[in-house]
Design a protein around this motif. Structure first.
Motif, mmCIF file in Angstrom:
data_model
loop_
_atom_site.group_PDB
_atom_site.id
_atom_site.type_symbol
_atom_site.label_atom_id
_atom_site.label_comp_id
_atom_site.label_asym_id
_atom_site.label_seq_id
_atom_site.Cartn_x
_atom_site.Cartn_y
_atom_site.Cartn_z
ATOM 1 N N ALA A 39 -23.916 5.970 2.387
ATOM 2 C CA ALA A 39 -23.405 6.999 3.298
ATOM 3 C C ALA A 39 -21.881 6.970 3.346
ATOM 4 C CB ALA A 39 -23.988 6.787 4.694
ATOM 5 N N PRO A 40 -21.222 7.452 2.285
ATOM 6 C CA PRO A 40 -19.765 7.448 2.286
ATOM 7 C C PRO A 40 -19.194 8.348 3.387
ATOM 8 C CG PRO A 40 -20.632 8.261 0.184
ATOM 9 C CD PRO A 40 -21.785 8.015 1.085
ATOM 10 N N ILE A 41 -18.133 7.862 4.011
ATOM 11 C CA ILE A 41 -17.482 8.577 5.106
ATOM 12 C C ILE A 41 -15.986 8.605 4.853
ATOM 13 C CG2 ILE A 41 -17.074 8.633 7.602
ATOM 14 C CD1 ILE A 41 -19.614 6.794 7.828
ATOM 15 N N ILE A 42 -15.380 9.763 5.104
ATOM 16 C CA ILE A 42 -13.920 9.884 5.043
ATOM 17 C C ILE A 42 -13.424 10.075 6.468
ATOM 18 C CG2 ILE A 42 -11.935 11.134 4.133
ATOM 19 C CD1 ILE A 42 -13.673 9.897 1.951
ATOM 20 N N TYR A 43 -12.515 9.216 6.883
ATOM 21 C CA TYR A 43 -11.877 9.339 8.197
ATOM 22 C C TYR A 43 -10.494 9.930 8.014
ATOM 23 C CZ TYR A 43 -15.569 6.390 10.024
ATOM 24 O OH TYR A 43 -16.795 5.894 10.388
ATOM 25 N N THR A 44 -10.160 10.904 8.845
ATOM 26 C CA THR A 44 -8.807 11.438 8.907
ATOM 27 C C THR A 44 -8.101 10.674 10.018
ATOM 28 O OG1 THR A 44 -9.580 13.608 8.205
ATOM 29 C CG2 THR A 44 -7.409 13.514 9.256
ATOM 30 N N VAL A 45 -6.896 10.228 9.721
ATOM 31 C CA VAL A 45 -6.183 9.323 10.621
ATOM 32 C C VAL A 45 -4.770 9.834 10.874
ATOM 33 C CG1 VAL A 45 -5.384 6.944 10.909
ATOM 34 C CG2 VAL A 45 -7.484 7.391 9.623
ATOM 35 N N ASP A 46 -4.394 9.948 12.147
ATOM 36 C CA ASP A 46 -3.000 10.187 12.522
ATOM 37 C C ASP A 46 -2.325 8.826 12.610
ATOM 38 O OD1 ASP A 46 -3.025 12.923 12.704
ATOM 39 O OD2 ASP A 46 -3.307 12.981 14.869
ATOM 40 N N ALA A 47 -1.210 8.680 11.943
ATOM 41 C CA ALA A 47 -0.502 7.407 11.924
ATOM 42 C C ALA A 47 0.895 7.581 12.505
ATOM 43 C CB ALA A 47 -0.414 6.875 10.498
ATOM 44 N N THR A 128 -8.925 11.050 13.882
ATOM 45 C CA THR A 128 -9.021 12.414 14.401
ATOM 46 C C THR A 128 -10.217 13.178 13.849
ATOM 47 O OG1 THR A 128 -7.541 13.231 12.679
ATOM 48 C CG2 THR A 128 -6.533 12.565 14.784
ATOM 49 N N ASP A 129 -10.803 12.684 12.763
ATOM 50 C CA ASP A 129 -11.956 13.362 12.198
ATOM 51 C C ASP A 129 -12.752 12.373 11.355
ATOM 52 O OD1 ASP A 129 -13.657 15.520 11.727
ATOM 53 O OD2 ASP A 129 -12.511 16.235 9.991
ATOM 54 N N ARG A 130 -14.030 12.690 11.191
ATOM 55 C CA ARG A 130 -14.947 11.859 10.420
ATOM 56 C C ARG A 130 -15.855 12.808 9.648
ATOM 57 N NH1 ARG A 130 -20.220 10.223 10.934
ATOM 58 N NH2 ARG A 130 -20.691 8.047 10.503
ATOM 59 N N GLU A 131 -15.923 12.624 8.326
ATOM 60 C CA GLU A 131 -16.777 13.501 7.530
ATOM 61 C C GLU A 131 -17.629 12.675 6.578
ATOM 62 O OE1 GLU A 131 -16.452 17.080 4.247
ATOM 63 O OE2 GLU A 131 -14.812 16.813 5.670
ATOM 64 N N GLU A 132 -18.938 12.807 6.730
ATOM 65 C CA GLU A 132 -19.841 12.166 5.775
ATOM 66 C C GLU A 132 -19.890 13.034 4.535
ATOM 67 O OE1 GLU A 132 -23.651 10.859 7.196
ATOM 68 O OE2 GLU A 132 -22.810 10.415 9.187
ATOM 69 N N ILE A 133 -19.875 12.376 3.384
ATOM 70 C CA ILE A 133 -19.927 13.130 2.115
ATOM 71 C C ILE A 133 -21.211 12.766 1.390
ATOM 72 C CG2 ILE A 133 -17.441 13.455 1.890
ATOM 73 C CD1 ILE A 133 -17.307 11.038 0.140
ATOM 74 N N ALA A 134 -21.673 13.689 0.573
ATOM 75 C CA ALA A 134 -22.904 13.452 -0.183
ATOM 76 C C ALA A 134 -22.663 12.338 -1.193
ATOM 77 C CB ALA A 134 -23.329 14.733 -0.892
ATOM 78 N N ALA A 135 -23.550 11.380 -1.187
ATOM 79 C CA ALA A 135 -23.419 10.240 -2.109
ATOM 80 C C ALA A 135 -23.844 10.624 -3.504
ATOM 81 C CB ALA A 135 -24.259 9.076 -1.601
#
Length: 135
Positions: A39-47, A128-135
């Motif tokens: 279950a790969p996930i991409i997190y968007t992050v404000d730094a 700020t965001d979390r998106e699961e991507i198709a493996a």
């Protein structure tokens, strides 16, 4: 604030410890998928990073610790600059100098080079965001 991405299979609500970020979505995706995770996930992050070390700072910290550049990376030596960021002693030296993290060129599991920001002052990071991507 600067936007970065973090790819993983872990469910994260806030970062702790040391985290690696990239400004390239595709690179974050390759890290998330690179470990053959389900279950790969991409997190968007404000730094909110104001003091980031660079590759010259990494090398200077290594030299201060008595490390030398060699053909084979062993404890106290390095071949590629990104190897230095993996050392707790180097990170501790940079943190003592007031740095929140370090930016350097890294390589993905697939061999693609890209910009990485390794951050140890994780209080400066907001997911700020979390998106699961198709493996």
């Amino acid at each position: 604030m600067t936007i970065y991405y973090h790819g993983t299979d872990a469910t994260i609500t806030a970062f702790a410890g040391t985290v690696c970020l990239t400004n390239d979505w595709d690179v974050a995706e390759s890290y998330a998928e690179g470990k053959d995770e389900d279950a790969p996930i991409i997190y968007t992050v404000d730094a909110d990073l104001t003091t980031i070390a660079d590759e010259d700072d990494l090398a200077a910290a290594a030299t201060t610790l008595g490390w030398t550049r060699t053909a084979d990376c062993v404890a106290g030596d390095w071949t590629d600059i990104y190897e230095l960021a993996d050392s707790a002693a180097i990170r501790d030296a940079l943190a003592a100098d007031g740095y929140q993290g370090v930016e350097y060129i890294d390589t993905t599991y697939q061999g693609r080079t890209h910009q990485t920001v390794m951050v140890w002052d994780t209080a400066a990071l907001t997911i700020t965001d979390r998106e699961e991507i198709a493996a």
